[in-house]
Scaffold this active site. Structure first.
Site: not given
Length: 316
Positions: A138, A155
Site C-alpha cells: 500500500n 511500492h
C-alpha cells in the site's frame, strides 16, 4: 471497551475495542470466520516470534480506500478505469498533467484517511516484539500513521515526491501548496476515490492545470510510488528477502497476491521453509503454499484474535 494487559516482556498495552467503526463500503461480502479458525491464527501468532507481515489493499479498505480487484466493490468492478502505466507517465506531458490534476483534487481526502483496527493491532504486535518487519504493498502511509516503525514500502509512498532527473525528494503536502498557488481557480469535488488517491475529472478540468517542474533542477516530478510496469528497486527486493530469511514465519493480510512483486515474497518464504498464514477475502495466487488460510475481513479476525489474547492476559 478498554482492555489492559501485560505481556511476558513486561510491556503493558491498552486495547480499545468497539470504539473504532469500520468503513465497509469497499469491503467485499464474506461469511463470518469460525471461532476455531480464529484460535488457529492466534496459535500461529503465539508460536512465532519474528513475524514478517505482508499487507495489501484489503487491510486499507476498512479505512475507506478501495482496492482494484475485489468483486463488486473494487475499482475494476465499479468502473472501466485502468491505472496509469509507468511508460505513459514518462512519455506524455498530457498524461502527467491529467494525473496530477486528478491527484491534486483527491489528495485532501486521501491524505486525511486514518488507520483502522488492523493497522493498530500490527503496531501493537511490533511493540511487544513479535514483528520482524511489515512489508506493505500500500502507498497510503497508514502503517506509519498508526505508529509502526519496521515498515518496508514495497511500492513506495504517495506521501513523497521525487524528481526523475536529480532524485530530489519533497513531501507531497509541500507539492499541494505549490499546486494551489499555480492553480488558484481550480475547484473540483468528487465522491469517487481510487486506490492511489486520484479521482475522475473531465478533460476541461484537466487541460488548463499547471504542473510545476522540480525546483532543484527543472526536471519532471513523479510520486515516489511504483507504477504498473515499473520495476521494484533492487535494494528493496534484497531488503525484503533478508527480512524473510531472518523471520520465522510469514503472515499475509488482505491481498490476492496478483502482482508478481507480492507473489515473489511467498516464493521466497517457501524457499526459506517458513510457515505461511493468510487472511483474505477470496482466492489468492498462492493458496497452494499456505499452511493456514482464513477467509474473512482482516479487522474482524485480528480483533477477535486480540480479544482472545486479552482474555488470556498474555501474548507469548
Amino acid at each position: 471497551m478498554i482492555v489492559k494487559h501485560t505481556c511476558c516482556n513486561g510491556k503493558s498495552i491498552r486495547f480499545c475495542f468497539h470504539l473504532y467503526k469500520s468503513n465497509l463500503a469497499f469491503v467485499p461480502k464474506c461469511n463470518p470466520t469460525t471461532t476455531e479458525d480464529v484460535r488457529k491464527l492466534k496459535e500461529f501468532i503465539d508460536k512465532h516470534h519474528r513475524l514478517c507481515i505482508l499487507t495489501g489493499a484489503g487491510i486499507s479498505t476498512e479505512s475507506g480506500i478501495p482496492d482494484y480487484r475485489s468483486a463488486e466493490v473494487g475499482l475494476y468492478a465499479r468502473s472501466n478505469h485502468k491505472p496509469i502505466l509507468y511508460k505513459e507517465f514518462c512519455n506524455s506531458e498530457a498524461i502527467r498533467r491529467r494525473y496530477w490534476a486528478r491527484n491534486y483534487v483527491g489528495w485532501p481526502r486521501f491524505s486525511s484517511l486514518k488507520p483502522n483496527i488492523t493497522h493498530e493491532i500490527l503496531r501493537d504486535l511490533e511493540y511487544v516484539g513479535k514483528v520482524e518487519c511489515i512489508v506493505t504493498q500500500n502507498v497510503d502511509n497508514l502503517h506509519s500513521k498508526a505508529g509502526s516503525k519496521k515498515v518496508i514500502e514495497l511500492h513506495g509512498t504517495a506521501f513523497r515526491i521525487m524528481c526523475f532527473n536529480c532524485d530530489h525528494k519533497i513531501y507531497r503536502h509541500e507539492l499541494q501548496e505549490v499546486f494551489q498557488k499555480l492553480n488558484p481557480s481550480m475547484v473540483a469535488t468528487t465522491q469517487m476515490i481510487r486506490p492511489d488517491g486520484d479521482v475522475e475529472l473531465s478533460q476541461a478540468q484537466v487541460e488548463n492545470f499547471n504542473v510545476p517542474a522540480c525546483d532543484n533542477c527543472g526536471g519532471i516530478l513523479k510520486p515516489d510510488i511504483i507504477f504498473f510496469g515499473e520495476n521494484i528497486p533492487r535494494n528493496i527486493v534484497e531488503k525484503v528477502k533478508n527480512n524473510i530469511e531472518n523471520s520465522d514465519a510469514l503472515l499475509i493480510l488482505g491481498t490476492s497476491l496478483a502482482t508478481f512483486s507480492s507473489y515473489r515474497i511467498v516464493l521466497q518464504a517457501v524457499e526459506a521453509n517458513k510457515p505461511i498464514a493468510i487472511v483474505n477475502i477470496g482466492k489468492t495466487r498462492a493458496d497452494e503454499f499456505m499452511n493456514l488460510k482464513l477467509e474473512g475481513r482482516c479487522g474482524d479476525i485480528l480483533s477477535k484474535v486480540w480479544q482472545l489474547n486479552a482474555s488470556n492476559n498474555s501474548i507469548r
